[in-house]
Design a protein around this motif. Structure first.
Motif, PDB file in Angstrom:
ATOM      1  N   GLU A 369       4.279  28.658  33.315  1.00 24.09           N
ATOM      2  CA  GLU A 369       5.651  29.389  33.109  1.00 24.09           C
ATOM      3  C   GLU A 369       5.653  30.058  31.471  1.00 24.09           C
ATOM      4  OE1 GLU A 369       9.412  31.181  33.529  1.00 24.09           O
ATOM      5  OE2 GLU A 369       7.961  30.449  35.138  1.00 24.09           O
ATOM      6  N   GLY A 374       5.056  32.417  34.602  1.00 26.41           N
ATOM      7  CA  GLY A 374       5.015  31.684  36.043  1.00 26.41           C
ATOM      8  C   GLY A 374       4.118  32.346  36.905  1.00 26.41           C
ATOM      9  N   THR A 507       6.131  28.123  40.524  1.00 20.06           N
ATOM     10  CA  THR A 507       7.553  27.964  39.913  1.00 20.06           C
ATOM     11  C   THR A 507       7.627  26.273  39.411  1.00 20.06           C
ATOM     12  OG1 THR A 507       8.396  29.407  41.806  1.00 20.06           O
ATOM     13  CG2 THR A 507       9.959  28.001  40.666  1.00 20.06           C
TER      14      THR A 507
END
Length: 524
Positions: A369, A374, A507
């Motif tokens: 990220e 990400g 994520t």
């Protein structure tokens, strides 16, 4: 190839506890593993044994009929196994007509063959276990129950007998040619030691009297003055459930999971009955040890049983998958008993889960990220393939060998070694330091993090039989849910067709496991 996995069917004279959940969890993990292999259909059976005398006495104490009591507690077992996220394909109750009709069919077949006959039995009866002991076993136990310590009762009964003695030689031959028939090795040796005393014919019926307990059970074919002994009735469940046109291909079972107290019935009497019926024998009878609590044997008098409520409290505080992990990896799958200790639970939880895959997945997703917005960056396949081959390639074959041998402690240790490899790679290469100059080191950071992410993906698949919910949470966050119908080895091919690809969205998501404070009191 079809795979059939069973638990024992559990007495409904009381509610379920950790022992029942543990055995069923072992079967569930095994079933999930075989489903991951995608080598053929899997059938996982559990259920309840309902024709015991104690069901009648317990029911009377609660102003219920035996069937009402059985109904109530069978429902409790179903709820307990649903709570544990166990994925059985069927739940058999021995009071069901589909089971009782098959039992009569098998008894008639044995009578027709001459393997069941009417005779007199004189022996020592363990009323607390509803089991006769041999004279030798009774003497060794000082004529008290080896399980409860209650005095044995000398009984003379007219019973129907099964010619167990006729099957000593065939059973010995089977043991000799199938070393994995009874596992672990200590249990096999225990059976063989007792086997050398010589097999005696055993009673398989009890006389029906005016005593209400004697009237609960399946009556002998064409002789309602006798009911079929509860243990013989119960053993047939494994066959009765799959002895249908739709399920017949599942026989014989790959494994019967049982606790050590019912080893003799499953390792000697049950296979002898199957030989008499002309049926193939199970591949393995796996007999695990017991749980103790904080170093002490669990008992009603001590009030220290790990109840369903205790398990639910741990699941609520630490997650169900953390509980499953502890039970599977620290449980009594071998020959020695295992301790359910809060201090040990927290130690294992922090080491394996919070500081293990939980922290590792968070570190890698955070860096992806931070440095690549990400999105899994472009990487050099040759670099990460070489890294895998030199550090981690043996994890999958090690896992497969151990899981196929039903050694899930070793299997999940191999899976966890991939997480340690990721931590070691991060410590060695320090991508967070390299990332201070992305213009010079961006390609190397990309290689390192792609390698780490792919290793975690592979590890998550291997860990999924123990922790299906948490691994599904990770797959959802990383967009890497394994496709159905693809075998484990294909799914776990590193950097293969099902691996993470450049551009995959990684994520951060919620932490899989939060670190626990060892000073906190046990959940209640």
């Amino acid at each position: 190839m079809p795979t059939y996995i069973t638990t024992p069917i559990y007495y409904v004279n009381d509610r379920p506890h950790i022992g029942h959940c543990y055995t069923t969890l072992l079967a569930d993990v095994t079933a999930r593993f075989y489903r991951l292999l995608a080598e053929g259909p899997v059938f996982f059976l559990t259920g309840t044994d309902e024709h015991a005398d104690k069901v009648v006495t317990s029911a009377a104490a609660h102003d219920m009929t035996p069937l009402q009591w059985a109904d109530r507690n069978a429902a409790e077992f179903k709820k307990a196994f649903a709570f544990m996220n166990c994925t059985s394909d069927d739940f058999i109750r021995t009071t069901e007509d589909r089971h009782k009709s098959k039992v009569l069919e098998y008894i008639r077949a044995l009578q027709k063959k001459g393997d069941i006959y009417l005779g007199d039995y004189v022996g020592w009866f363990d009323e607390s276990q509803e089991e006769y002991l041999t004279e030798t076993a009774a003497k060794e136990a000082n004529f008290v129950s080896p399980v409860t310590g209650k005095p044995l009762v000398k009984k003379v009964e007219k019973n129907y007998f099964f010619r167990l003695s006729a099957y000593q030689a065939p059973l010995q031959k089977h043991f000799d040619s199938h070393p994995a028939f009874v596992m672990p090795e200590a249990r096999r040796n225990e059976v063989l030691g007792r086997f050398r005393e010589g097999l005696q014919d055993i009673p398989i019926s009890r006389a029906v009297t005016s005593d209400p307990t004697s009237q609960w059970g399946i009556r002998m074919p064409d002789d309602p003055s006798h009911r079929i002994y509860v243990w013989i009735d119960a053993l047939f469940n494994y066959l009765s459930v799959v002895d249908t046109p739709e399920r017949r291909s599942f026989w014989p079972p790959a494994v019967h999971y049982i606790a050590k107290d019912i080893l003799w019935f499953h390792a000697v009497i049950w296979p002898a009955l199957l030989l008499a019926l002309g049926r193939e024998l199970p591949a393995t009878v796996y007999s695990h040890a017991y749980w103790v609590r904080d170093g002490r044997k669990m008992s009603k008098s001590l009030g220290n049983f790990v109840t369903i409520e205790v398990l639910q409290a741990y699941a609520q505080k630490y997650s169900l998958d953390a509980l499953r992990w502890y039970l599977v990896t620290q449980g009594p799958q071998g020959a020695t008993d295992a301790d359910f200790s809060h201090a040990k639970f927290v130690e294992v939880y922090n080491a394996d889960l919070a500081n293990g895959i939980g922290n590792c997945a968070s570190r890698v997703s955070n860096m992806i990220e931070k440095y690549f917005a990400g999105s899994l960056p472009e990487y050099q396949s040759a670099w990460i393939d070489r890294r895998w081959e030199t550090t981690s390639a043996d994890a999958i074959p090690t896992y497969l060998r151990a899981a196929r041998a039903l050694d899930f402690g070793a299997a999940f240790e191999a899976a966890s070694s991939l997480i340690k490899d990721v931590d070691d790679l991060i410590s060695e290469t320090k991508p967070f330091t390299l990332a201070k100059d992305m213009s010079a080191n961006g390609a190397e950071v990309a290689n390192i993090l792609a390698c780490c992410a792919e290793s975690i993906r592979v590890a998550s698949i291997l860990l999924a039989p123990a922790m299906p919910q948490k691994m599904a949470q990770l797959w959802q966050a990383w967009g890497c849910t394994p496709p159905a119908g693809v075998g484990l080895e294909a799914l776990c091919t590193f950097n293969g067709p099902h691996g993470l690809k450049p551009g995959a969205r990684i994520t951060k998501g919620d932490a899989l496991f939060m670190r626990a404070d060892p000073a906190e009191a046990p959940p209640a």
